[in-house]
Design a protein around this motif. Structure first.
Motif, short mmCIF file in Angstrom:
data_model
loop_
_atom_site.label_atom_id
_atom_site.label_comp_id
_atom_site.label_asym_id
_atom_site.label_seq_id
_atom_site.Cartn_x
_atom_site.Cartn_y
_atom_site.Cartn_z
N ALA A 37 -0.17 -0.37 -6.27
CA ALA A 37 -1.63 -0.58 -6.23
C ALA A 37 -1.97 -1.93 -5.62
N GLU A 38 -1.23 -2.98 -6.01
CA GLU A 38 -1.47 -4.32 -5.47
C GLU A 38 -1.20 -4.36 -3.96
N ALA A 39 -0.25 -3.54 -3.52
CA ALA A 39 0.08 -3.49 -2.09
C ALA A 39 -0.99 -2.78 -1.28
N GLY A 40 -1.78 -1.95 -1.95
CA GLY A 40 -2.84 -1.23 -1.25
C GLY A 40 -2.33 -0.17 -0.30
N VAL A 41 -1.16 0.37 -0.58
CA VAL A 41 -0.56 1.38 0.30
C VAL A 41 -1.34 2.69 0.22
#
Length: 279
Positions: A37-41
């Protein structure tokens, strides 16, 4: 995969985590979901994972990214990963590609058109691997890596900070760098003796060239400036420039006070210094 399944799988494969390869396997589902989620993939991304290990983060990435390329140096783990994914996420099995290699040897030709780097990096080579992949794979728009907390603090530190140094500057050569959270030791097997931190890099168009020659020139100045960080730039860069007076000439030509120390300069200053000629 939870802690029980992780241990079972390791036993089935005869895998014993080694410090040499920096193997600490994540076994907490909430943690891997948080990383993704933090990576925004998204489904538009081709994600690059380094050191997938037993596959916990890989499975989470496959649930979000369109494709995943995983680079694994351990031959047993590299061979087992596709089988694990086929068993636990058969619908995504065809979206995974495994490259058996040392991440420090990987080039863009090896991993293809990757757009996001998401990885739990081995502590002992985290910074070299991160910088190598960012330089070799210009298609990477975002990087979200989990590293030792102390390393995360160094990577995200700004000019003037006690932790600001070579990793801080070099990471900023590629884009904006920020901390993205802390991860406790309890989510790993075996449990490390330190906490981990998440760091995110967002690549952006820079006002300077980012080709290999420029990067090498800039990093040579950065390495020299921080090799003796208590010295002024005039003294610290004497070897790089040829002499203290030559270093002062280069610094003044770049509009930089020779009496400053390296920790006071931001990446733009280092780039300007590397690219400024005298005479």
């Amino acid at each position: 995969m939870g802690p029980v399944r992780i241990r079972e799988l390791a036993e089935e494969l005869g895998v014993r985590p080694t410090k040499t390869l920096g193997q600490n396997f994540v076994h907490d589902a909430n943690t891997v979901r948080r990383i993704v989620a933090e990576a925004g993939v998204t489904a538009d991304d081709h994600a690059l994972e380094v050191g997938p290990g037993l596959g916990s983060l890989t499975l989470a990435l496959l649930g979000a990214a369109g494709r995943v390329t995983a680079v694994e140096i351990d031959p047993v783990l590299a061979e087992a990963l596709p089988r694990t994914v086929a068993e636990l996420a058969p619908a995504q099995a065809s979206s995974l590609r495994v490259v058996r290699s040392d991440a420090l040897d990987v080039t863009a030709a090896d991993v293809g058109d990757v757009t996001a780097l998401v990885a739990n990096l081995p502590y002992n080579v985290a910074v070299p691997v991160l910088l190598h992949l960012m330089s070799q794979c210009p298609g990477i728009r975002t990087a979200l890596v989990m590293v030792q907390l102390e390393v995360a603090e160094r990577l995200a530190a700004g000019p003037g900070s006690k932790t600001y140094g070579v990793p801080s500057v070099k990471a900023r050569f590629f884009g904006d760098v920020r901390r993205a959270g802390t991860v406790g030791a309890g989510v790993f097997w075996p449990v490390p003796k330190v906490e981990s931190g998440l760091v995110r890099i967002d690549r952006r168009a820079m006002p300077w060239p980012t080709d290999e020659a420029t990067r090498r020139a800039v990093w040579a100045v950065v390495d020299a400036a921080f090799a003796q960080r208590r010295k002024t730039l005039r003294a610290a860069l004497a070897g790089w420039a040829g002499s203290p007076s030559a270093a002062e000439d280069r610094l003044r030509a770049a509009g930089i006070d020779p009496t400053l120390r390296g920790e006071r300069l931001d990446v733009a200053d280092f780039v300007r210094l590397a690219l400024t000629s005298v005479g």
